[in-house]
Design an enzyme around this catalytic site. Structure first.
Site, mmCIF file in Angstrom:
data_model
loop_
_atom_site.group_PDB
_atom_site.id
_atom_site.type_symbol
_atom_site.label_atom_id
_atom_site.label_comp_id
_atom_site.label_asym_id
_atom_site.label_seq_id
_atom_site.Cartn_x
_atom_site.Cartn_y
_atom_site.Cartn_z
ATOM 1 N N VAL A 3 9.807 8.669 -6.941
ATOM 2 C CA VAL A 3 10.685 7.592 -6.474
ATOM 3 C C VAL A 3 11.312 6.919 -7.700
ATOM 4 O O VAL A 3 10.611 6.333 -8.531
ATOM 5 C CB VAL A 3 9.905 6.551 -5.636
ATOM 6 C CG1 VAL A 3 10.821 5.394 -5.243
ATOM 7 C CG2 VAL A 3 9.315 7.199 -4.383
ATOM 8 N N ASN A 54 4.285 6.628 -13.674
ATOM 9 C CA ASN A 54 4.891 7.936 -13.901
ATOM 10 C C ASN A 54 6.337 7.728 -14.314
ATOM 11 O O ASN A 54 7.015 6.830 -13.827
ATOM 12 C CB ASN A 54 4.823 8.783 -12.625
ATOM 13 C CG ASN A 54 3.393 9.114 -12.236
ATOM 14 O OD1 ASN A 54 2.535 9.311 -13.090
ATOM 15 N ND2 ASN A 54 3.133 9.175 -10.943
ATOM 16 N N HIS A 110 1.162 2.192 -10.201
ATOM 17 C CA HIS A 110 0.135 2.560 -9.227
ATOM 18 C C HIS A 110 -1.182 1.875 -9.586
ATOM 19 O O HIS A 110 -1.597 1.912 -10.758
ATOM 20 C CB HIS A 110 -0.143 4.072 -9.262
ATOM 21 C CG HIS A 110 0.989 4.957 -8.833
ATOM 22 N ND1 HIS A 110 1.053 5.527 -7.583
ATOM 23 C CD2 HIS A 110 2.089 5.391 -9.497
ATOM 24 C CE1 HIS A 110 2.145 6.287 -7.502
ATOM 25 N NE2 HIS A 110 2.788 6.228 -8.657
ATOM 26 N N ARG A 145 0.829 -1.204 0.000
ATOM 27 C CA ARG A 145 0.000 0.000 0.000
ATOM 28 C C ARG A 145 0.867 1.258 0.000
ATOM 29 O O ARG A 145 1.889 1.316 0.683
ATOM 30 C CB ARG A 145 -0.909 0.018 1.242
ATOM 31 C CG ARG A 145 -1.975 -1.036 1.183
ATOM 32 C CD ARG A 145 -3.054 -0.812 2.235
ATOM 33 N NE ARG A 145 -3.789 -2.051 2.444
ATOM 34 C CZ ARG A 145 -4.724 -2.516 1.627
ATOM 35 N NH1 ARG A 145 -5.080 -1.823 0.557
ATOM 36 N NH2 ARG A 145 -5.328 -3.668 1.874
ATOM 37 N N ASP A 146 0.404 2.253 -0.758
ATOM 38 C CA ASP A 146 1.092 3.539 -0.798
ATOM 39 C C ASP A 146 0.983 4.211 0.575
ATOM 40 O O ASP A 146 -0.077 4.189 1.207
ATOM 41 C CB ASP A 146 0.473 4.431 -1.883
ATOM 42 C CG ASP A 146 1.362 5.609 -2.239
ATOM 43 O OD1 ASP A 146 1.901 5.624 -3.367
ATOM 44 O OD2 ASP A 146 1.523 6.508 -1.391
ATOM 45 N N ILE A 147 2.076 4.809 1.015
ATOM 46 C CA ILE A 147 2.116 5.432 2.342
ATOM 47 C C ILE A 147 1.259 6.705 2.399
ATOM 48 O O ILE A 147 0.829 7.127 3.471
ATOM 49 C CB ILE A 147 3.592 5.732 2.735
ATOM 50 C CG1 ILE A 147 3.769 5.780 4.233
ATOM 51 C CG2 ILE A 147 4.106 7.010 2.066
ATOM 52 C CD1 ILE A 147 5.223 5.786 4.689
ATOM 53 N N HIS A 191 7.595 1.652 -10.694
ATOM 54 C CA HIS A 191 6.425 1.208 -9.938
ATOM 55 C C HIS A 191 5.160 1.504 -10.711
ATOM 56 O O HIS A 191 5.056 2.493 -11.429
ATOM 57 C CB HIS A 191 6.372 1.861 -8.547
ATOM 58 C CG HIS A 191 6.517 3.361 -8.553
ATOM 59 N ND1 HIS A 191 7.719 3.986 -8.717
ATOM 60 C CD2 HIS A 191 5.602 4.348 -8.413
ATOM 61 C CE1 HIS A 191 7.553 5.306 -8.683
ATOM 62 N NE2 HIS A 191 6.263 5.551 -8.507
HETATM 63 P P1 5GP Z 1 5.661 8.505 -8.009
HETATM 64 O O1 5GP Z 1 5.291 9.956 -7.815
HETATM 65 O O2 5GP Z 1 7.154 8.312 -8.000
HETATM 66 O O3 5GP Z 1 4.979 7.882 -9.188
HETATM 67 O O4 5GP Z 1 5.041 7.755 -6.769
HETATM 68 C C1 5GP Z 1 5.777 7.424 -5.638
HETATM 69 C C2 5GP Z 1 4.796 6.940 -4.608
HETATM 70 O O5 5GP Z 1 5.503 6.288 -3.588
HETATM 71 C C3 5GP Z 1 3.990 8.074 -3.931
HETATM 72 O O6 5GP Z 1 2.604 7.844 -4.149
HETATM 73 C C4 5GP Z 1 4.393 7.976 -2.463
HETATM 74 O O7 5GP Z 1 3.325 8.237 -1.581
HETATM 75 C C5 5GP Z 1 4.893 6.555 -2.347
HETATM 76 N N1 5GP Z 1 5.919 6.358 -1.338
HETATM 77 C C6 5GP Z 1 7.045 7.111 -1.158
HETATM 78 N N2 5GP Z 1 7.773 6.643 -0.135
HETATM 79 C C7 5GP Z 1 7.099 5.552 0.342
HETATM 80 C C8 5GP Z 1 7.361 4.637 1.418
HETATM 81 O O8 5GP Z 1 8.363 4.712 2.130
HETATM 82 N N3 5GP Z 1 6.444 3.648 1.610
HETATM 83 C C9 5GP Z 1 5.321 3.529 0.838
HETATM 84 N N4 5GP Z 1 4.480 2.512 1.127
HETATM 85 N N5 5GP Z 1 5.045 4.367 -0.177
HETATM 86 C C10 5GP Z 1 5.925 5.368 -0.420
#
Ligand code: 5GP
Ligand code: ZN
Length: 113
Positions: A95, A86, A101, A28-30, A99
């Site tokens: 990140v 993304n 979503h 799950r996303d944090i 990944h």
């Molecule tokens: P991006 O913007 O890179 O596509 O999405 C990165 C996602 O990773 C974000 O939705 C963010 O909330 C999630 N995220 C960042 N750090 C962590 C973490 O330490 N644990 C979890 N579970 N999600 C994370």
């Protein structure tokens, strides 16, 4: 390597893990953007879709397939959901570890960006 998703994959930092196998892990996303917000990642550190080699195309197939199965488990497969990757700065990637979503559980905005 100082990568938060590599650390989750290595169990060095905790996450709410919903699925894992030798290649892929989902958690799950944090900071969830919807009632269901799951991240599906490869264990291998691939910085983004740009760095995906042709040999790894089956990896993305597996990630999508796992996302579809999780959508069923999370109860959003009938109501609908969104799968998003993304890529890079203007793509909104924060990140730098590939990944996917999985978002669902509410009406998502019609516009993509
Ligand atoms: P991006 O913007 O890179 O596509 O999405 C990165 C996602 O990773 C974000 O939705 C963010 O909330 C999630 N995220 C960042 N750090 C962590 C973490 O330490 N644990 C979890 N579970 N999600 C994370
Ligand atoms: Zn990584």
């Amino acid at each position: 390597m100082d990568c938060v998703f590599c650390k989750i994959a290595a169990s060095e930092i905790p996450a709410d893990i919903l699925y894992q196998d030798e290649q892929v892990i989902a958690f799950r996303d944090i900071n969830p953007q919807a009632p269901v917000h799951v991240l599906i990642i490869p264990r291998k550190h691939i910085p983004s879709v740009v760095e995906l080699s042709e040999a790894e195309s089956s990896l993305v197939e597996n990630m999508v397939s796992i996302a579809n199965q999780l959508a069923v488990k999370e109860g959003v497969s009938e109501s609908g959901y969104r799968l998003v990757i993304n890529c890079g700065e203007q793509g909104g990637q924060l990140v730098p570890h590939l990944h996917l979503h999985l978002l669902g559980g509410r009406q998502l905005a019609g516009e993509l960006g």
